[in-house]
Design an enzyme around this catalytic site. Sequence first.
Site, PDB file in Angstrom:
ATOM      1  N   HIS A 296     -27.575  25.175 -27.210  1.00 46.31           N
ATOM      2  CA  HIS A 296     -26.563  26.121 -26.710  1.00 46.31           C
ATOM      3  C   HIS A 296     -25.432  25.301 -26.100  1.00 46.31           C
ATOM      4  CE1 HIS A 296     -24.904  29.786 -24.767  1.00 46.31           C
ATOM      5  NE2 HIS A 296     -24.520  28.916 -23.843  1.00 46.31           N
TER       6      HIS A 296
ATOM      7  N   ASP B 272     -24.588  28.811 -30.429  1.00 43.46           N
ATOM      8  CA  ASP B 272     -25.921  28.238 -30.649  1.00 43.46           C
ATOM      9  C   ASP B 272     -25.961  27.545 -32.002  1.00 43.46           C
ATOM     10  OD1 ASP B 272     -26.812  29.167 -28.257  1.00 43.46           O
ATOM     11  OD2 ASP B 272     -28.090  30.761 -29.063  1.00 43.46           O
TER      12      ASP B 272
ATOM     13  N   HIS C  26     -33.097  24.821 -30.442  1.00 40.31           N
ATOM     14  CA  HIS C  26     -31.683  25.044 -30.746  1.00 40.31           C
ATOM     15  C   HIS C  26     -30.848  24.465 -29.613  1.00 40.31           C
ATOM     16  CE1 HIS C  26     -32.187  28.412 -27.915  1.00 40.31           C
ATOM     17  NE2 HIS C  26     -30.858  28.424 -27.799  1.00 40.31           N
TER      18      HIS C  26
END
Length: 311
Positions: free
Chosen positions: A290, A209, A288
């Site tokens: 991933h 992440d 974020h």
Amino acid sequence: MIIDNSASSSNQKLLGFDIKSLTANRRSINVLKGIFAVLPIALALPVNALQVKVTPTNPKLGDTLSVEINLDNPENATNPTVANGNNTYPAFKIAPNQYRALVPTTPLEKSGTRTLRVAGEGQVQNLAVNVLNRQFPVQRITLPPGKAGVDATTYELKRVAAFKALQTPEKYWNGVFLKPNAGRMSTNYGVRRYYNGTFAKDYYHRGLDYAGAAGSAVIAPAPGRVALVGRVSQGFRIHGNVVGIDHGQGVTSIFMHLSRINVKEGDFVKAGQLIGAVGSTGAATGPHLHWGLYVNGQSVDPTPWRTKVVN
């Protein structure tokens, strides 16, 4: 070897040579002796057609095992295969007479010695490979009573599973993989979790992440073909807006929770090309990125791919 000069006329020749002339030429007899002495040994020698090399030399859980196989006569054989337990992995051609299979390892496996069964050109070799243990970070999460998680849709699960199972014969990547976002890494690969005090045996964080700012650029870490584009509006509840890149030969990258998608399925992207932007769509508590890297359907640690070239 003894030659009888009194042999009958029907036995006067040996391998096309007249024995009387051989008797007159002792050097020829010695040469013939040498041929008979060496020939059985040469025929008895096994043909070692399989030459196998496994890297890295000291793998640990989460690493990708690269099994390189050299064949003497590849034109007379099908591609070799590598088996580990009940799983068989294809070997793809990477150079003349040279093939390579990628074998994933994950945090859910046990460390220790495992046997790789390499088959090719009618031969089989069993290689013992020791995979070292690795300590993965542990998180303890407490969920309030009655809190229900978000469930993935059937369509979402089928599309993602089909994408991760791709084994395209072509190899698209070349060199180390790039960092897909400029943000700091916020969660490492392989993190294990306890939920309300109970260890989640089948869970580990399947990727890296990056805490990039909302709207910041997401780039392709390596060349490949866009094989998956999914959106929340299509039922991608967990992944959110998602892009999947097929790097070839069983290697795929998936990018989740995007706020924007800049590519479409079928596009071929280069390393460093813009594919989308960081967001918080799907099962995300905040912005974020991933990035998950999969090898033959299993999530592996992307970090070694960013530091070492996998041919």
